[in-house]
Design an enzyme around this catalytic site. Structure first.
Site, PDB file in Angstrom:
ATOM      1  N   LYS A 146      11.955 -17.850 -12.160  1.00  0.00           N
ATOM      2  CA  LYS A 146      11.367 -17.569 -10.849  1.00  0.00           C
ATOM      3  C   LYS A 146      12.384 -17.665  -9.710  1.00  0.00           C
ATOM      4  O   LYS A 146      12.260 -16.964  -8.715  1.00  0.00           O
ATOM      5  CB  LYS A 146      10.195 -18.523 -10.583  1.00  0.00           C
ATOM      6  CG  LYS A 146       8.969 -18.218 -11.435  1.00  0.00           C
ATOM      7  CD  LYS A 146       7.835 -19.139 -11.043  1.00  0.00           C
ATOM      8  CE  LYS A 146       6.558 -18.762 -11.766  1.00  0.00           C
ATOM      9  NZ  LYS A 146       5.387 -19.452 -11.250  1.00  0.00           N
TER      10      LYS A 146
ATOM     11  N   ASP B  96       1.573 -17.268  -6.332  1.00  0.00           N
ATOM     12  CA  ASP B  96       1.014 -18.510  -6.906  1.00  0.00           C
ATOM     13  C   ASP B  96       0.108 -19.234  -5.909  1.00  0.00           C
ATOM     14  O   ASP B  96      -0.981 -19.690  -6.265  1.00  0.00           O
ATOM     15  CB  ASP B  96       2.151 -19.452  -7.345  1.00  0.00           C
ATOM     16  CG  ASP B  96       2.835 -18.969  -8.613  1.00  0.00           C
ATOM     17  OD1 ASP B  96       2.174 -18.294  -9.424  1.00  0.00           O
ATOM     18  OD2 ASP B  96       4.026 -19.268  -8.788  1.00  0.00           O
TER      19      ASP B  96
ATOM     20  N   GLY C  26       1.535 -33.922  -7.684  1.00  0.00           N
ATOM     21  CA  GLY C  26       2.661 -33.140  -8.178  1.00  0.00           C
ATOM     22  C   GLY C  26       3.479 -32.566  -7.036  1.00  0.00           C
ATOM     23  O   GLY C  26       2.961 -32.373  -5.924  1.00  0.00           O
TER      24      GLY C  26
ATOM     25  N   GLY D  98       6.227 -30.185  -8.065  1.00  0.00           N
ATOM     26  CA  GLY D  98       7.055 -29.186  -8.745  1.00  0.00           C
ATOM     27  C   GLY D  98       6.824 -27.809  -8.128  1.00  0.00           C
ATOM     28  O   GLY D  98       6.276 -27.688  -7.025  1.00  0.00           O
TER      29      GLY D  98
ATOM     30  N   ARG E  60       5.344 -38.361  -9.106  1.00  0.00           N
ATOM     31  CA  ARG E  60       6.032 -39.394  -9.882  1.00  0.00           C
ATOM     32  C   ARG E  60       7.460 -39.625  -9.367  1.00  0.00           C
ATOM     33  O   ARG E  60       7.909 -40.749  -9.268  1.00  0.00           O
ATOM     34  CB  ARG E  60       6.058 -38.933 -11.352  1.00  0.00           C
ATOM     35  CG  ARG E  60       6.655 -39.890 -12.311  1.00  0.00           C
ATOM     36  CD  ARG E  60       6.567 -39.344 -13.713  1.00  0.00           C
ATOM     37  NE  ARG E  60       7.257 -38.052 -13.864  1.00  0.00           N
ATOM     38  CZ  ARG E  60       7.322 -37.363 -14.991  1.00  0.00           C
ATOM     39  NH1 ARG E  60       6.703 -37.824 -16.074  1.00  0.00           N
ATOM     40  NH2 ARG E  60       7.962 -36.223 -15.063  1.00  0.00           N
ATOM     41  N   THR E  61       8.173 -38.533  -9.068  1.00  0.00           N
ATOM     42  CA  THR E  61       9.562 -38.648  -8.608  1.00  0.00           C
ATOM     43  C   THR E  61       9.597 -38.586  -7.077  1.00  0.00           C
ATOM     44  O   THR E  61       9.355 -37.529  -6.493  1.00  0.00           O
ATOM     45  CB  THR E  61      10.421 -37.502  -9.204  1.00  0.00           C
ATOM     46  OG1 THR E  61      10.213 -37.494 -10.620  1.00  0.00           O
ATOM     47  CG2 THR E  61      11.888 -37.662  -8.906  1.00  0.00           C
TER      48      THR E  61
HETATM   49  P1  ATR Z   1       5.549 -26.295 -12.414  1.00  0.00           P
HETATM   50  O1  ATR Z   1       6.376 -25.104 -12.055  1.00  0.00           O
HETATM   51  O2  ATR Z   1       4.440 -25.987 -13.401  1.00  0.00           O
HETATM   52  O3  ATR Z   1       5.040 -27.003 -11.201  1.00  0.00           O
HETATM   53  P2  ATR Z   1       7.552 -28.330 -12.657  1.00  0.00           P
HETATM   54  O4  ATR Z   1       8.237 -27.776 -11.465  1.00  0.00           O
HETATM   55  O5  ATR Z   1       8.354 -28.765 -13.828  1.00  0.00           O
HETATM   56  O6  ATR Z   1       6.500 -27.282 -13.223  1.00  0.00           O
HETATM   57  O7  ATR Z   1       6.633 -29.558 -12.151  1.00  0.00           O
HETATM   58  C1  ATR Z   1       5.882 -30.339 -13.016  1.00  0.00           C
HETATM   59  C2  ATR Z   1       5.131 -31.408 -12.197  1.00  0.00           C
HETATM   60  O8  ATR Z   1       4.372 -32.222 -13.090  1.00  0.00           O
HETATM   61  C3  ATR Z   1       6.046 -32.335 -11.423  1.00  0.00           C
HETATM   62  O9  ATR Z   1       5.410 -32.745 -10.238  1.00  0.00           O
HETATM   63  C4  ATR Z   1       6.188 -33.514 -12.396  1.00  0.00           C
HETATM   64  O10 ATR Z   1       6.535 -34.735 -11.801  1.00  0.00           O
HETATM   65  P3  ATR Z   1       8.096 -35.109 -11.512  1.00  0.00           P
HETATM   66  O11 ATR Z   1       8.469 -34.396 -10.264  1.00  0.00           O
HETATM   67  O12 ATR Z   1       8.098 -36.576 -11.396  1.00  0.00           O
HETATM   68  O13 ATR Z   1       8.853 -34.627 -12.724  1.00  0.00           O
HETATM   69  C5  ATR Z   1       4.761 -33.587 -12.910  1.00  0.00           C
HETATM   70  N1  ATR Z   1       4.643 -34.313 -14.176  1.00  0.00           N
HETATM   71  C6  ATR Z   1       4.981 -33.871 -15.413  1.00  0.00           C
HETATM   72  N2  ATR Z   1       4.672 -34.786 -16.351  1.00  0.00           N
HETATM   73  C7  ATR Z   1       4.137 -35.844 -15.684  1.00  0.00           C
HETATM   74  C8  ATR Z   1       3.622 -37.128 -16.079  1.00  0.00           C
HETATM   75  N3  ATR Z   1       3.606 -37.505 -17.366  1.00  0.00           N
HETATM   76  N4  ATR Z   1       3.143 -37.946 -15.115  1.00  0.00           N
HETATM   77  C9  ATR Z   1       3.148 -37.581 -13.825  1.00  0.00           C
HETATM   78  N5  ATR Z   1       3.620 -36.394 -13.377  1.00  0.00           N
HETATM   79  C10 ATR Z   1       4.112 -35.542 -14.288  1.00  0.00           C
END
Ligand code: ATR
Length: 289
Positions: free
Chosen positions: A71, A107, A131, A133, A155-156
């Site tokens: 993307k 999106d 989230g 991401g 989480r981050t």
């Molecule tokens: P997408 O394009 O589908 O949003 P991504 O950019 O990889 O994919 O984002 C995934 C999201 O899911 C992120 O917010 C991630 O949190 P981090 O930023 O901390 O990585 C979140 N995520 C994935 N697994 C998780 C978990 N087990 N617990 C909490 N958050 C999770």
């Protein structure tokens, strides 16, 4: 399907791509509206993105969806990128406009239209977004124009901070953020009108997982989950049991696909037909597991 010398070719690029619901959804829409178009899935490795887009120009492919992990990478090879896609640094739709490749991101529109079609107008509402991401960013950017406030928990913390600052610089101070911790989530759930899970938690094969305790859910809440496999996540089940309005990830996917379809064909997408095709495809994939 009747492929002719005039058939217009569309597709989706990504890696992996085998489980994409877009071919089923878009071909059903073409067929329903009797458009002489076909939609294919192309597995494109990261090192081949430039070649793939050269191919689009060379072969006169009319439009593409772009999914993970390309993307962001495709932007370098486009002639023009719209304002939303620029902010997000993410393109999920390409239109070949008489040789000019134009990039869009549908999106966020997908999420907004899914909410509106459920009967909820996000204008003036309080949103709790889990989230930070790519998907969360697209949703937050679109909803920030509408909602009264958005609270982002992730989480981050570095990702939350960067997204919150970028949104506040653009939309005023309506976005707050915090940790994805139980007590923080519980506190923010109390004032929220809309809860959106934009994390991958609850996705197959971890369908038993949810970030949200069932007792925090209430009938006044609208809950949207971006996870579409399974079609009904644990969060969706819990929300339904609590009497909340539930919008599944399939709806968001459907409305982003509908927005792409409109960009390519300038026709209103037949969403009912597309929903049926997407759900059928999910069922078939489930059966094949
Ligand atoms: P997408 O394009 O589908 O949003 P991504 O950019 O990889 O994919 O984002 C995934 C999201 O899911 C992120 O917010 C991630 O949190 P981090 O930023 O901390 O990585 C979140 N995520 C994935 N697994 C998780 C978990 N087990 N617990 C909490 N958050 C999770």
């Amino acid at each position: 399907m009747n492929i002719t010398g005039k058939t217009r070719v569309f597709g989706v690029i990504g890696d992996p791509i085998e489980h994409s619901l877009s071919p089923a959804m878009q071909n059903a829409a073409f067929e329903h509206l009797k458009l002489d178009c076909v939609f294919l899935a192309f597995k494109v490795k990261p090192a081949e993105v430039e070649n793939a887009l050269r191919g689009v120009r060379g072969l006169g492919v009319c439009g593409l969806n772009v999914t993970m992990p390309h993307k962001n990478a495709v932007i370098a090879y486009l002639d023009e990128v719209d304002e939303t896609a620029q902010f997000l640094s993410s393109v999920n739709t390409i239109l070949n406009d008489n040789g000019k490749l134009r990039g869009f991101s549908t999106d966020g529109t997908g999420a907004l239209n899914a909410l509106r079609e459920s009967g909820l107008e996000p204008h003036g509402k309080k949103v709790l977004l889990l989230g930070a991401g790519g998907a969360a960013k697209a949703i937050a950017f679109t909803l920030a124009k509408e909602a009264e406030t958005i609270v982002i928990l992730n989480r981050t913390p570095e990702k939350t901070k960067a997204l919150t600052e970028a949104l506040n610089a653009r939309f005023g101070k309506k976005v707050k953020s915090g940790a994805l911790a139980s007590d923080v989530m519980k506190k923010h759930m109390q004032g929220a009108d809309i809860l959106i899970n934009a994390t991958s938690v609850g996705m197959h094969p971890h369908a038993e997982q949810s970030l949200v305790a069932p007792e925090w859910l209430k009938p006044e809440l609208t809950v949207m989950d971006i996870v579409y496999n399974p079609a009904e996540t644990k969060l969706a089940k819990d929300a339904k049991a609590a009497g909340a309005t539930v919008i599944s990830g399939v709806e968001m996917l459907l409305y982003q696909g509908a927005a792409s379809f409109k960009i390519w064909t300038d026709c209103k997408a037949p969403v009912e037909v597309m929903r049926k095709a997407a759900l059928n495809q999910l069922l078939k994939a489930g059966a094949a597991k």
